[in-house]
Design an enzyme around this catalytic site. Sequence first.
Site, PDB file in Angstrom:
ATOM      1  N   ASP A  25      71.430  35.250  48.032  1.00 37.49           N
ATOM      2  CA  ASP A  25      70.756  35.576  49.294  1.00 37.49           C
ATOM      3  C   ASP A  25      70.739  37.088  49.533  1.00 37.49           C
ATOM      4  OD1 ASP A  25      69.788  33.324  50.721  1.00 37.49           O
ATOM      5  OD2 ASP A  25      71.832  32.712  51.208  1.00 37.49           O
ATOM      6  N   LYS A  29      64.819  23.600  48.379  1.00 36.19           N
ATOM      7  CA  LYS A  29      65.498  24.462  47.412  1.00 36.19           C
ATOM      8  C   LYS A  29      65.950  23.645  46.197  1.00 36.19           C
ATOM      9  CE  LYS A  29      66.567  27.873  50.916  1.00 36.19           C
ATOM     10  NZ  LYS A  29      67.508  28.659  51.726  1.00 36.19           N
ATOM     11  N   GLN A  69      73.608  27.669  53.377  1.00 36.51           N
ATOM     12  CA  GLN A  69      72.478  27.669  54.305  1.00 36.51           C
ATOM     13  C   GLN A  69      72.947  28.026  55.719  1.00 36.51           C
ATOM     14  OE1 GLN A  69      69.336  27.229  53.254  1.00 36.51           O
ATOM     15  NE2 GLN A  69      68.364  27.284  55.240  1.00 36.51           N
TER      16      GLN A  69
END
Length: 285
Positions: free
Chosen positions: A119, A52, A96
Amino acid sequence: MATVISGKEVSQKVKGEVREKALALKEKGIEVGLAVVIVGDNPASRVYVNSKKKACEEVGFNSYEYALPEETTQQELLDLVEVLNNDEKVNGILVQLPLPKQIDENAIINAISPDKDVDAFHPFNVGKIMIGEYAFLPCTPAGIMELIDSTGVEIAGKSCVVIGRSNIVGKPMSMLLLHRSGTVTVCHSKTKNLKEICQNADILVAAVGRPNFVTGDMVKEGAVVIDVGINRMEDGKLCGDVNFAEAEKKASYITPVPGGVGPMTIAMLMKNTLTAAMIKNNITE
Ligand code: L34
């Protein structure tokens, strides 16, 4: 024999578009920033978080990494989220998952500002997806839609079967397919006659988390098969939820593991972060 859908190629295309727009923002004096938070030292999470950060570099975003120790408390992580919510340089916040067991994931997700929730896990954004009026789509299902669209196969009216009902993949995936007028069936561990249901699928999305769960006899002739699984085997190799060798004999299109859905998840995260920056700065195109 199926055509293999290259997640690598499609993700490069998406990132290329994001990069162009990020450059245009830079000319207006606007920089895009993503905060990447990792707690503990789950080796898989480390790999994904590194990818990422690398993607941020590729598209011209600033990335800010916060690597916290395994024993971080929920309150400490909530405090960090609060700081990031108020940080002008941060357009997107990615925490995460999974988190260590002392931290309630929902409490963290709920604390992220919905405007920075790249997200799309916050209940506000989840609700928006339900009614089809959204700014962000969850990265993995959104990436899968891009992969399906890259084949040119029409979704409307097709029988779509999603195996798995997680909040991250299965549930939003079924909603996106429904928005595109697919006839959607969601299967899970209690589903009876799973094999027969799968055999009827024109589009089959496997997000079970079990290596080689979907065997060739479950795949309809000419189906589009999307493999979300990333199971790490003892020899260190990655294995999907689909038995690729068997399924590719019957599918028209199939995604590989690695190099299928994974890179798309990252590309869509970049797209969402760009969207967050554009909304914040009132830029429509
Ligand atoms: N908050 N947590 C949050 N957001 C996410 O979107 C994720 N996810 C899942 C796990 N936790 C998360 C990811 O980023 C899964 N995931 C993810 C992202 C990228 C890849 C796999 C999973 C990926 O790049 N996969 C490569 C192989 C990488 C390797 O060698 O291990 C691939 O080609 O599939």
